[in-house]
Scaffold this motif. Structure first.
Motif, PDB file in Angstrom:
ATOM      1  N   TYR A   1       0.793  -1.233   0.000  1.00  0.00           N
ATOM      2  CA  TYR A   1       0.000   0.000   0.000  1.00  0.00           C
ATOM      3  C   TYR A   1       0.828   1.286   0.000  1.00  0.00           C
ATOM      4  CZ  TYR A   1       0.124   2.150   4.672  1.00  0.00           C
ATOM      5  OH  TYR A   1       0.500   2.837   5.794  1.00  0.00           O
ATOM      6  N   PRO A   2       2.000   1.371   0.686  1.00  0.00           N
ATOM      7  CA  PRO A   2       2.722   2.647   0.648  1.00  0.00           C
ATOM      8  C   PRO A   2       3.137   3.057  -0.770  1.00  0.00           C
ATOM      9  CG  PRO A   2       3.495   1.321   2.491  1.00  0.00           C
ATOM     10  CD  PRO A   2       2.649   0.424   1.638  1.00  0.00           C
ATOM     11  N   ALA A   3       3.667   2.100  -1.545  1.00  0.00           N
ATOM     12  CA  ALA A   3       4.064   2.415  -2.920  1.00  0.00           C
ATOM     13  C   ALA A   3       2.845   2.720  -3.779  1.00  0.00           C
ATOM     14  CB  ALA A   3       4.857   1.255  -3.518  1.00  0.00           C
ATOM     15  N   GLN A   4       1.763   1.980  -3.573  1.00  0.00           N
ATOM     16  CA  GLN A   4       0.540   2.220  -4.329  1.00  0.00           C
ATOM     17  C   GLN A   4      -0.062   3.586  -3.984  1.00  0.00           C
ATOM     18  OE1 GLN A   4      -1.111   0.118  -6.673  1.00  0.00           O
ATOM     19  NE2 GLN A   4       0.850  -0.962  -6.656  1.00  0.00           N
ATOM     20  N   LEU A   5      -0.015   3.951  -2.716  1.00  0.00           N
ATOM     21  CA  LEU A   5      -0.523   5.259  -2.305  1.00  0.00           C
ATOM     22  C   LEU A   5       0.314   6.377  -2.900  1.00  0.00           C
ATOM     23  CD1 LEU A   5      -2.401   7.019  -0.566  1.00  0.00           C
ATOM     24  CD2 LEU A   5      -0.812   6.648   1.349  1.00  0.00           C
ATOM     25  N   THR A   6       1.616   6.194  -2.911  1.00  0.00           N
ATOM     26  CA  THR A   6       2.506   7.189  -3.521  1.00  0.00           C
ATOM     27  C   THR A   6       2.123   7.442  -4.971  1.00  0.00           C
ATOM     28  OG1 THR A   6       4.346   6.575  -2.075  1.00  0.00           O
ATOM     29  CG2 THR A   6       4.894   7.690  -4.133  1.00  0.00           C
ATOM     30  N   ALA A   7       1.971   6.353  -5.720  1.00  0.00           N
ATOM     31  CA  ALA A   7       1.622   6.486  -7.136  1.00  0.00           C
ATOM     32  C   ALA A   7       0.268   7.147  -7.317  1.00  0.00           C
ATOM     33  CB  ALA A   7       1.637   5.108  -7.795  1.00  0.00           C
ATOM     34  N   ARG A   8      -0.667   6.798  -6.447  1.00  0.00           N
ATOM     35  CA  ARG A   8      -2.019   7.341  -6.558  1.00  0.00           C
ATOM     36  C   ARG A   8      -2.038   8.853  -6.307  1.00  0.00           C
ATOM     37  NH1 ARG A   8      -6.273   5.937  -9.396  1.00  0.00           N
ATOM     38  NH2 ARG A   8      -8.226   6.608  -8.451  1.00  0.00           N
ATOM     39  N   LEU A   9      -1.362   9.269  -5.260  1.00  0.00           N
ATOM     40  CA  LEU A   9      -1.352  10.696  -4.936  1.00  0.00           C
ATOM     41  C   LEU A   9      -0.615  11.507  -5.993  1.00  0.00           C
ATOM     42  CD1 LEU A   9      -0.741  10.622  -1.068  1.00  0.00           C
ATOM     43  CD2 LEU A   9      -2.876  11.144  -2.268  1.00  0.00           C
ATOM     44  N   GLU A  10       0.488  10.986  -6.492  1.00  0.00           N
ATOM     45  CA  GLU A  10       1.237  11.725  -7.516  1.00  0.00           C
ATOM     46  C   GLU A  10       0.478  11.778  -8.836  1.00  0.00           C
ATOM     47  OE1 GLU A  10       5.267  10.228  -7.649  1.00  0.00           O
ATOM     48  OE2 GLU A  10       5.845  11.704  -6.130  1.00  0.00           O
ATOM     49  N   GLU A  11      -0.339  10.763  -9.086  1.00  0.00           N
ATOM     50  CA  GLU A  11      -1.198  10.807 -10.278  1.00  0.00           C
ATOM     51  C   GLU A  11      -2.219  11.932 -10.166  1.00  0.00           C
ATOM     52  OE1 GLU A  11      -4.727   8.109 -12.368  1.00  0.00           O
ATOM     53  OE2 GLU A  11      -3.522   7.266 -10.742  1.00  0.00           O
ATOM     54  N   LYS A  12      -2.774  12.099  -8.962  1.00  0.00           N
ATOM     55  CA  LYS A  12      -3.803  13.117  -8.756  1.00  0.00           C
ATOM     56  C   LYS A  12      -3.220  14.514  -8.562  1.00  0.00           C
ATOM     57  CE  LYS A  12      -7.452  10.416  -8.760  1.00  0.00           C
ATOM     58  NZ  LYS A  12      -8.543  10.584  -9.765  1.00  0.00           N
ATOM     59  N   LEU A  13      -1.981  14.572  -8.058  1.00  0.00           N
ATOM     60  CA  LEU A  13      -1.377  15.857  -7.691  1.00  0.00           C
ATOM     61  C   LEU A  13      -0.007  15.977  -8.354  1.00  0.00           C
ATOM     62  CD1 LEU A  13      -2.269  15.536  -3.933  1.00  0.00           C
ATOM     63  CD2 LEU A  13      -3.367  17.118  -5.531  1.00  0.00           C
ATOM     64  N   PRO A  14       0.043  16.332  -9.623  1.00  0.00           N
ATOM     65  CA  PRO A  14       1.312  16.322 -10.359  1.00  0.00           C
ATOM     66  C   PRO A  14       2.371  17.276  -9.817  1.00  0.00           C
ATOM     67  CG  PRO A  14      -0.566  16.413 -11.868  1.00  0.00           C
ATOM     68  CD  PRO A  14      -1.100  16.645 -10.502  1.00  0.00           C
ATOM     69  N   LEU A  15       1.965  18.303  -9.085  1.00  0.00           N
ATOM     70  CA  LEU A  15       2.946  19.254  -8.572  1.00  0.00           C
ATOM     71  C   LEU A  15       3.443  18.894  -7.171  1.00  0.00           C
ATOM     72  CD1 LEU A  15       1.548  22.674  -9.805  1.00  0.00           C
ATOM     73  CD2 LEU A  15       3.232  21.177 -10.866  1.00  0.00           C
ATOM     74  N   VAL A  16       3.001  17.765  -6.660  1.00  0.00           N
ATOM     75  CA  VAL A  16       3.420  17.312  -5.333  1.00  0.00           C
ATOM     76  C   VAL A  16       4.331  16.096  -5.490  1.00  0.00           C
ATOM     77  CG1 VAL A  16       2.657  16.391  -3.112  1.00  0.00           C
ATOM     78  CG2 VAL A  16       1.319  18.184  -4.246  1.00  0.00           C
ATOM     79  N   ASP A  17       5.502  16.148  -4.876  1.00  0.00           N
ATOM     80  CA  ASP A  17       6.423  15.007  -4.835  1.00  0.00           C
ATOM     81  C   ASP A  17       6.220  14.273  -3.522  1.00  0.00           C
ATOM     82  OD1 ASP A  17       7.637  15.484  -7.279  1.00  0.00           O
ATOM     83  OD2 ASP A  17       9.120  16.841  -6.409  1.00  0.00           O
TER      84      ASP A  17
END
Length: 319
Positions: A122-138
């Protein structure tokens, strides 16, 4: 344990606005795979809300049941994050862009036990999900999971790692092993409250990720008291709580096939699909929390969801 950093990549395109969850159609609500949590229904994205063909019913042969589970994917009928407090730092980072540091800490779910790889957890999946939704957030995700730990062991690491890392957000997966072992309820409450204090002292937002549901809980009354303790602690300390217990229990109540697909072969730890689904919903709820700006959202008591059939078997080994 030294946290493992999950590789992330920031994008430079314009920030994507969070999409509100779409209402499910009445036809879909009639589907055998809908999850029966008591609230207005919605799916995170329209592409998730697949209507199952009428032929895919639980009474059919195993291949058809597996196909139904695959089509069902991931669905929640209500918010599963109790917004008892504010995700102030997280919301600010979402608004301005830049680096969001997350510490995901806990036991085997956080470590990815039951998945095919760390990338499926889940941590890696959550990372990918949030970055997909928020392109300006690393998303700078630090994963600190040790299988089999109880709260007292994780607390020592949480205090040390939160102080050193100074994360914007801590996600503490807690309580399963305590409920399955001889840890006392008062001691558990004290440990969780100390962990909340440590995260607060480090200047971090905090989400408590409560216990998992699995079909072979031996002492259901004790287990659900520990689930309720996490809920109560969240209310008392104004800490957000993501109730995966309510979520997973509802999967099992609606369809044993759906729950089975979310569990690994040991019937206890979550599978790749379970982690992906949880990360999808957790990401949705974090985005919702940022939009709500801390406005409380009621969450049904997770222990009031009807128990799935077959829950009186033997307990699985500790996570």
């Amino acid at each position: 344990m030294v946290p493992v950093s999950v590789p992330t990549a920031g994008a430079t395109v314009a920030k994507v606005l969070c999409r509100l969850s779409s209402l499910l159609s009445a036809a879909f609500l009639g589907s055998v795979m809908a999850v029966a949590l008591p609230a207005a229904s919605f799916a995170e994205d329209r592409d998730v809300a697949h209507k199952l063909p009428a032929a895919m019913v639980a009474s059919q042969a195993e291949p058809a049941a597996n196909a139904a589970a695959a089509s069902w994917e991931c669905l929640s009928m209500q918010p599963v994050l109790a917004l008892n407090g504010r995700l102030t730092h997280t919301a600010a980072r979402f608004a301005t862009g830049g680096r969001l540091t997350i510490l995901a800490i806990g036991s085997s779910t956080t470590a990815g036990v039951g998945t095919s790889s760390a990338a499926a957890a889940y941590p890696a999946q959550l990372t990918a999900r949030l970055e997909e939704k928020l392109p300006l957030v690393d998303i700078d995700m630090h994963v600190s999971g040790v299988g089999g730990e109880t709260a007292v062991q994780t607390l020592a690491r949480l205090e040390r790692e939160a102080a050193a890392l100074k994360p914007d957000l801590v996600i503490w997966q807690v309580g399963t092993n305590d409920a399955l072992s001889s840890v006392g309820e008062d001691a558990f409450r004290d440990l969780v409250e100390r962990g909340i204090a440590a995260a607060t002292a480090a200047g971090a937002d905090l989400i408590l990720l409560d216990q998992q549901f699995f079909p072979t809980i031996k002492d259901k009354q004790r287990y659900e008291r520990f689930v309720s303790l996490v809920t109560d602690i969240g209310l008392k300390t104004k800490t957000c709580v993501f109730s995966r217990y309510a979520l997973m229990k509802a999967w099992g109540d609606q369809s044993a096939v759906a729950l089975q697909a979310m569990l690994s072969s040991d019937g206890f730890h979550m599978s790749d699909r379970g982690h992906a689904c949880m990360a999808r919903l957790l990401g949705r709820e974090i985005l919702r929390a940022a939009r709500e700006n801390g406005k409380p959202v009621a969450l049904a008591d997770p222990t009031l969801v009807p128990v799935a059939a077959g829950s009186n078997g033997t307990a699985a080994s500790r996570r």
